[in-house]
Structure formats: C-alpha cells, structure tokens
Design an enzyme around this catalytic site. Structure first.
Site, PDB file in Angstrom:
ATOM      1  N   LYS A   1      14.430   2.722 -70.430  1.00 39.31           N
ATOM      2  CA  LYS A   1      14.408   4.137 -70.904  1.00 39.31           C
ATOM      3  C   LYS A   1      14.403   3.791 -72.430  1.00 39.31           C
ATOM      4  CE  LYS A   1      14.280   6.390 -67.117  1.00 39.31           C
ATOM      5  NZ  LYS A   1      14.290   5.240 -66.195  1.00 39.31           N
TER       6      LYS A   1
HETATM    7  C1  LIG Z   1      12.512  10.959 -62.829  1.00 36.45           C
HETATM    8  C2  LIG Z   1      13.845  10.051 -62.574  1.00 36.45           C
HETATM    9  N1  LIG Z   1      14.784  10.675 -62.296  1.00 36.45           N
HETATM   10  C3  LIG Z   1      16.094  10.011 -62.117  1.00 36.45           C
HETATM   11  C4  LIG Z   1      16.206   8.639 -62.449  1.00 36.45           C
HETATM   12  C5  LIG Z   1      17.341   8.160 -62.054  1.00 36.45           C
HETATM   13  O1  LIG Z   1      17.921   7.356 -63.201  1.00 36.45           O
HETATM   14  P1  LIG Z   1      18.891   5.959 -63.024  1.00 36.45           P
HETATM   15  O2  LIG Z   1      18.147   4.805 -62.500  1.00 36.45           O
HETATM   16  O3  LIG Z   1      19.784   5.960 -64.274  1.00 36.45           O
HETATM   17  O4  LIG Z   1      19.738   6.173 -61.834  1.00 36.45           O
HETATM   18  C6  LIG Z   1      14.758   8.115 -62.733  1.00 36.45           C
HETATM   19  C7  LIG Z   1      14.972   6.591 -63.036  1.00 36.45           C
HETATM   20  O5  LIG Z   1      14.139   6.101 -63.594  1.00 36.45           O
HETATM   21  C8  LIG Z   1      13.801   8.770 -63.019  1.00 36.45           C
HETATM   22  O6  LIG Z   1      12.655   8.176 -63.416  1.00 36.45           O
END
Ligand SMILES: Cc1ncc(COP(=O)(O)O)c(C=O)c1O
Length: 375
Positions: free
Chosen positions: A184
């Site tokens: 990110k």
């Molecule tokens: C659109 C979206 N929502 C939620 C998430 C979930 O985040 P995490 O991987 O930190 O759990 C991501 C992860 O890339 C994402 O792209």
C-alpha cells in the site's frame, strides 16, 4: 531487463527504523504506547477525519466498522462485485449477506446507476471501494444512502490520500477503512485503520476492538458484549507514523509513475487505464491496465507471460464476487450477470507499481509492451 522488477515493494525511507528502535528499546511493544495514539491521530487527520482506530489489518478494519454500525444477521450490505475478497468476507463475518453491484465500464468502480435496484428492506449499508486509488462517485452514493437511510462505509484500503471534489478518501462517509499491507502507498507491513468524524462510532470502534472491555471504569473482567482483539502493536504503529509523515511524498511518487506509464503507452492501441478527471485525485496505488486483444494484437495472458520472461513481475486483477464458491456457500446470491467485472478479470492486470520505481524502469517496461504489440 537487467534486473527483476517486482510488482510492488515497500518504500521505508523515513523515520521507520528510529521509531521502531525506540519502541523496542523502551519495552513498549504491545498495543499500549505512544506510537499507536500518534499514528491514529496523524493518519486520521491526513484523511480529513477527527478520529482513527488502528487495527491489525484492513480486513478486520472492515469487520470492526460493520460491527460498530450494528450490522449483523438478517441484514444485507451492498458491495461492488469487482473488489478484493476482503470486502465481502467482512460482511460475512457479521452474519449479514453481501449483495453485488457490477462495475462501471469507465471507472471500474461500483456502478452507481445499478445500486438502487439492489436495495431491499434488509439493506443496511453500502460499501463503495475506491479501486486502485480512484475514488467512487461519492455524491451519487451519498444521495442514494440518504434516500434509503443507509450507512456508507468507504473501503479505502487502496486509496490513501485520494480525493473526490476536494474531499479526502475516508472523510466522505460514516466510517472508512484503510489497509497498510506491504504494497500500500502507506504501509506497516500488516495493519489497518478505521477513521471517522463521529464520536459515538469512534467509541464503539474502540470498545469492540479491545474485547469489549469498558472504555471507562474498572477492568473487572465482566463483558457485556462479544468483542474482538484487533489491536495494533506499538512497534507496527511506529512504522505507520513514519510512513504517515511521508504520505504525500509517496503519493506524489505513485502519481508520477502513473503519469509516466500513461505517457509512454499513450500511442499503443488497445492499452487502457482508469480515466483521469479533474474532480478526482487518483493516487494510483496500482497501475492497472486492460488490454483489448483486437487492437493490441495479443491477449493480456500473452503479454503477462512475455513480461515475466523479461523479468517484469505483474499480477492478475480480482475475480468477481459472483464467481466465489465461498460466497455462494455462505448464501449470497451469485446468480446474474456481471459483464464489466468479468471483462476486467479477463483483460486486466497490474504493472509494477512501487513508489520507488525509477523513470528508466518504467520506460523499459513500456518499451517491452510496445515491442510486443502485434497491431
Ligand atoms: C479493496 C480492499 N479491501 C480490503 C483489503 C484488505 O486489507 P488487508 O490485506 O490489510 O487485510 C484490501 C487489501 O489489499 C483491499 O484491496
């Protein structure tokens, strides 16, 4: 290519090591510690919000936010069909059913014109997902939510610092969730945050995040509600604070890289990016493109294989929610057609997107794409 170019790697160019060292050397390594509160405050302000609640990842940020809104069994939540699975999983964790809306063919975000047809008496919330760093049409979504008395929860996992008509991602809804996964724009390796301007929701988030221990009063180990341990550690938050200090710089680097990709590929028939629009600041988390095989002369799979042979790493785009066996088993309605979502899955992929990519890396990648075209 002389060297391998990964699809994304973190840029840790600021005070990360200093802050982590401080956290470790003082023994403040649990979720109690100054970096957690400072990271929450500064990142929330970066998003134009008063309050932030740091958690272990973006997926649990979404779950916590839905729990704080009181969403549960018997409810429905509208989400884009074309999204990362975490958006749907979080809804399922609450016992509610995710309901899918196809993508807009231009922006690839949720098609706002199709939302109202999916609203029922059980619908409680809409989760717009700002895909790849481009925000959704929040005015339209707010108007629908208002008409139908629904909550709006932004999934801004991919959109740190993005803007819509001068408003920051995270500040356009009741609650918003971010991911700080290693790829990110702002990262803590693993991590997440819920931001809000609503004090009541902020208190509920803190309460549920920490096992539903009472926010005030004695810790007598009597719990009135089922809570979660979604706490972020001070060591992780130390990285987050250092990243937040440079968030605008990392955003500019991603945007510059995206502008270079667009420039070098502008004359290649059949290569398309998300649209640019003066109302939006697209922070280009990932450089996603779709390939028109008729115009480009090759399929996206052929191009991805060619790039791999030349040491350029790429990734497939998401597969639509209606094609997820887990969601069908859970009871979500996976019937119906989602042609735009399917189109994006079939023809799209990500190019390397790290903030630290050099202009010559991008030029070389684009030269490969130009040379492989068979128009
Ligand atoms: C659109 C979206 N929502 C939620 C998430 C979930 O985040 P995490 O991987 O930190 O759990 C991501 C992860 O890339 C994402 O792209």
């Amino acid at each position: 290519m002389e060297k391998f170019i990964p699809v994304c790697e973190p840029t840790l160019a600021g005070n990360e090591l200093q802050y982590v060292t401080e956290a470790v050397s003082t023994g403040w390594i649990s979720s109690a510690g100054k970096y957690v509160t400072e990271f929450e405050k500064q990142f929330a302000h970066y998003c134009g919000c008063e309050y932030g609640v740091a958690v272990c990842n973006g997926t649990v940020a979404l779950h916590l936010a839905l729990a704080a809104l009181g969403i549960g069994k018997g409810d429905e939540v509208i989400i884009p069909n074309f999204t990362m699975i975490a958006t749907a999983f979080a809804v399922c964790y609450t016992g509610a059913i995710p309901v899918f809306v196809d993508a807009d063919p231009d922006t690839w975000n949720i098609d706002v014109d199709q939302i109202e047809a999916k609203i029922t008496s059980r619908t409680k919330a809409i989760i717009p997902v700002h895909l790849f760093g481009l925000m959704c049409d929040m005015d339209a979504i707010e108007a629908i939510a208002k008409r139908h008395h629904l909550y709006v929860l932004e999934d801004a996992a991919e959109a740190h610092g993005a803007e819509y008509k001068g408003r920051k991602a995270g500040s356009c809804s009741d609650l918003a969730c971010f991911s700080f996964f290693a790829n990110k724009n702002v990262t803590t390796g693993e991590g997440g945050m819920v931001v809000t301007n609503n004090k009541d929701l902020y208190d509920r988030l803190r309460y549920h995040k920490n096992m539903c221990f009472p926010l005030d009063g004695p810790r007598n180990y009597v719990h009135n509600d089922i809570g979660f341990n979604y706490r972020m550690s001070n060591v992780v938050a130390a990285i987050g604070l250092a990243q937040t200090e440079r968030a605008d710089e990392y955003k500019r680097m991603r945007m510059r890289n995206n502008a270079l990709y667009r420039q070098y590929l502008s004359n290649v028939p059949g290569v398309r990016f998300q649209p640019l629009d003066d109302d939006y600041v697209d922070v280009a988390w990932m450089n996603a493109i779709v390939i028109d095989p008729q115009l480009y002369g090759r399929t996206k799979d052929e191009l991805m294989a060619f790039l791999k042979e030349n040491k350029v790493d790429t990734r497939l785009l998401f597969v639509g929610m209606h094609r997820q066996p887990c969601l069908r088993k859970f009871g979500a309605d996976c019937s119906g057609n989602y042609p735009v979502s399917d189109f994006l899955t079939e023809h799209g992929f990500y190019l390397p997107s790290a903030s630290s990519l050099s202009e010559s890396d991008i030029r070389d990648i684009c030269q490969l794409i130009v040379s492989f075209a068979n128009a």
